[in-house]
Motif scaffolding. Structure first.
Motif, mmCIF file in Angstrom:
data_model
loop_
_atom_site.group_PDB
_atom_site.id
_atom_site.type_symbol
_atom_site.label_atom_id
_atom_site.label_comp_id
_atom_site.label_asym_id
_atom_site.label_seq_id
_atom_site.Cartn_x
_atom_site.Cartn_y
_atom_site.Cartn_z
ATOM 1 N N ILE A 4 0.835 -1.201 0.000
ATOM 2 C CA ILE A 4 0.000 0.000 0.000
ATOM 3 C C ILE A 4 0.868 1.249 0.000
ATOM 4 N N TRP A 5 1.905 1.256 0.836
ATOM 5 C CA TRP A 5 2.768 2.435 0.950
ATOM 6 C C TRP A 5 3.486 2.722 -0.370
ATOM 7 N N ASN A 6 4.088 1.709 -0.960
ATOM 8 C CA ASN A 6 4.872 1.925 -2.178
ATOM 9 C C ASN A 6 3.997 2.194 -3.392
ATOM 10 N N TRP A 7 2.833 1.572 -3.453
ATOM 11 C CA TRP A 7 1.959 1.804 -4.603
ATOM 12 C C TRP A 7 1.416 3.232 -4.602
ATOM 13 N N ASN A 8 1.074 3.739 -3.445
ATOM 14 C CA ASN A 8 0.486 5.074 -3.362
ATOM 15 C C ASN A 8 1.529 6.191 -3.337
ATOM 16 N N GLY A 9 2.798 5.851 -3.152
ATOM 17 C CA GLY A 9 3.816 6.878 -3.038
ATOM 18 C C GLY A 9 4.158 7.513 -4.377
ATOM 19 N N PHE A 10 4.335 8.816 -4.380
ATOM 20 C CA PHE A 10 4.771 9.517 -5.582
ATOM 21 C C PHE A 10 5.815 10.590 -5.267
ATOM 22 N N PHE A 11 5.988 10.913 -3.984
ATOM 23 C CA PHE A 11 6.860 12.035 -3.626
ATOM 24 C C PHE A 11 8.323 11.732 -3.932
ATOM 25 N N ASP A 12 8.769 10.495 -3.639
ATOM 26 C CA ASP A 12 10.151 10.132 -3.971
ATOM 27 C C ASP A 12 10.395 10.224 -5.469
ATOM 28 N N ALA A 13 9.434 9.777 -6.261
ATOM 29 C CA ALA A 13 9.580 9.862 -7.716
ATOM 30 C C ALA A 13 9.627 11.319 -8.176
ATOM 31 N N LEU A 14 8.854 12.161 -7.527
ATOM 32 C CA LEU A 14 8.844 13.576 -7.887
ATOM 33 C C LEU A 14 10.195 14.226 -7.633
ATOM 34 N N ILE A 15 10.907 13.752 -6.602
ATOM 35 C CA ILE A 15 12.200 14.347 -6.239
ATOM 36 C C ILE A 15 13.354 13.718 -7.009
ATOM 37 N N TYR A 16 13.338 12.385 -7.126
ATOM 38 C CA TYR A 16 14.515 11.672 -7.620
ATOM 39 C C TYR A 16 14.475 11.341 -9.109
ATOM 40 N N LEU A 17 13.320 11.394 -9.742
ATOM 41 C CA LEU A 17 13.208 11.014 -11.143
ATOM 42 C C LEU A 17 12.959 12.233 -12.020
ATOM 43 N N SER A 18 13.605 12.255 -13.169
ATOM 44 C CA SER A 18 13.412 13.345 -14.131
ATOM 45 C C SER A 18 13.040 12.842 -15.515
ATOM 46 N N THR A 19 13.125 11.531 -15.743
ATOM 47 C CA THR A 19 12.774 10.950 -17.040
ATOM 48 C C THR A 19 11.327 10.484 -17.015
ATOM 49 N N PRO A 20 10.457 11.024 -17.882
ATOM 50 C CA PRO A 20 9.040 10.622 -17.856
ATOM 51 C C PRO A 20 8.817 9.128 -18.038
ATOM 52 N N ASP A 21 9.704 8.469 -18.781
ATOM 53 C CA ASP A 21 9.520 7.032 -18.998
ATOM 54 C C ASP A 21 9.712 6.218 -17.734
ATOM 55 N N MET A 22 10.297 6.800 -16.691
ATOM 56 C CA MET A 22 10.517 6.094 -15.427
ATOM 57 C C MET A 22 9.495 6.462 -14.370
ATOM 58 N N TYR A 23 8.571 7.342 -14.689
ATOM 59 C CA TYR A 23 7.583 7.762 -13.704
ATOM 60 C C TYR A 23 6.678 6.606 -13.310
ATOM 61 N N PRO A 24 6.388 6.454 -12.019
ATOM 62 C CA PRO A 24 5.363 5.480 -11.605
ATOM 63 C C PRO A 24 3.972 6.009 -11.923
ATOM 64 N N LEU A 25 3.005 5.139 -11.803
ATOM 65 C CA LEU A 25 1.644 5.506 -12.177
ATOM 66 C C LEU A 25 1.124 6.677 -11.352
#
Length: 306
Positions: free
Chosen positions: A215-236
């Motif tokens: 539940i925690w990892n599926w709903n998380g988006f904040f880490d992706a917002l900070i650490y990812l810059s490539t759209p192809d790697m974005y989580p849902l």
């Protein structure tokens, strides 16, 4: 005589009060269920209703002006499906690593013969009250070369202190020292005892940790917002966030780029927003109910002492 009469009257009073108590309890629970379920149900029917009807307050119990345009545009964007695949990968890896670390750390801290056990526990618990903040975390991830990688989505939040405390309480309650001593007398090493005895006995705990981390990892988006810059790697969830905030289905084109009027563009934006919320919620709705009994059992076993 009076004592006998009072003894006979008490059951009658209980019988009269029980229906009232049951009715009040049923009413409260029914209200709570409706308060929890109705918002998701409203989003579901709004996702297939005309937005103008939703704004006018005509959508309450069933769709009005049925349409699937929102789902058609949402599911037609490749970034949404790529985000779904990324979320599955991130959630699976993060859950596996987190559960392995939590169970191992909880078992080690439950061992009374661990040197410096109290000091180690104090230092771990101390991190619940003091945190370096977002900027130090980002600098550490950057210096480790994890930016824009799968590791950035898995490692920074892999170990939750509160879950370690739950695991420690579970092992202290359900894994007596006599069992370990008996295994040692039979020649079992610490690693063998852990993998052959402790882990099988910890199945309820492992199931609890799996549910929590999924539940925690599926709903998380904040880490992706900070650490990812490539759209192809974005989580849902980050794709969903971009849809809700930026009204953009993909990095290659706008949500409303092929529409001729502003009104039609706003209609599509609202439909896609509702459809995206439902699309992101479906995987958890399909998985979590089947793990609910393990969640309850694991929580009770880790919290109640015999």
């Amino acid at each position: 005589m009076s004592t006998t009469l009072r003894a006979h009257r008490r059951p009658a009073r209980r019988r009269l009060s029980d229906p009232l108590f049951n009715a009040v309890t049923f009413a409260i629970l029914s209200f709570a269920i409706v308060a929890v379920i109705y918002p998701l149900y409203f989003i579901a029917i709004a996702s297939v209703s005309e937005p103008s009807r939703v704004y006018e307050g005509q959508v309450w119990l069933w769709p009005v002006g049925f349409t699937l345009d929102g789902y058609a545009r949402l599911l037609g964007d490749p970034l949404v499906w790529r985000g779904l695949g990324n979320s599955v990968v991130y959630t699976s890896l993060a859950t596996f690593i987190s559960v392995a670390l939590v169970v191992s750390a909880g078992y080690v801290l439950s061992r009374r013969d661990l040197p410096g056990r109290k000091t180690i526990t104090f230092l771990i618990v101390l991190t619940l009250f003091f945190d370096g903040g977002i900027i130090p975390k980002f600098l550490v991830v950057r210096d480790l070369g994890l930016l824009d990688t799968v590791g950035a989505m898995v490692l920074p939040s892999a170990l939750a202190v509160w879950n370690i405390i739950i695991a420690r309480a579970f092992f202290e309650t359900n894994l007596p020292d006599e069992l370990r001593e008996a295994a040692e007398m039979d020649g079992a090493s610490d690693f063998r005892f852990f993998f052959r005895i402790a882990v099988p006995l910890a199945k309820p705990l492992i199931a609890l940790m799996i549910v929590i981390h999924i539940i925690w990892n599926w709903n998380g988006f904040f880490d992706a917002l900070i650490y990812l810059s490539t759209p192809d790697m974005y989580p849902l969830q980050l794709v969903l966030r971009n849809i809700l905030v930026q009204s953009n289905l993909s990095g290659s084109g706008s949500l409303t780029g092929d529409l001729g009027s502003y009104e039609e563009a706003q209609r599509v934006v609202e439909l896609v927003k509702y459809a995206a919320i439902i699309f992101a919620s479906i995987p958890l709705l399909l998985v979590v109910p089947f793990l609910q009994r393990f969640f309850t059992q694991g929580a009770l076993l880790g919290a109640v002492k015999n």
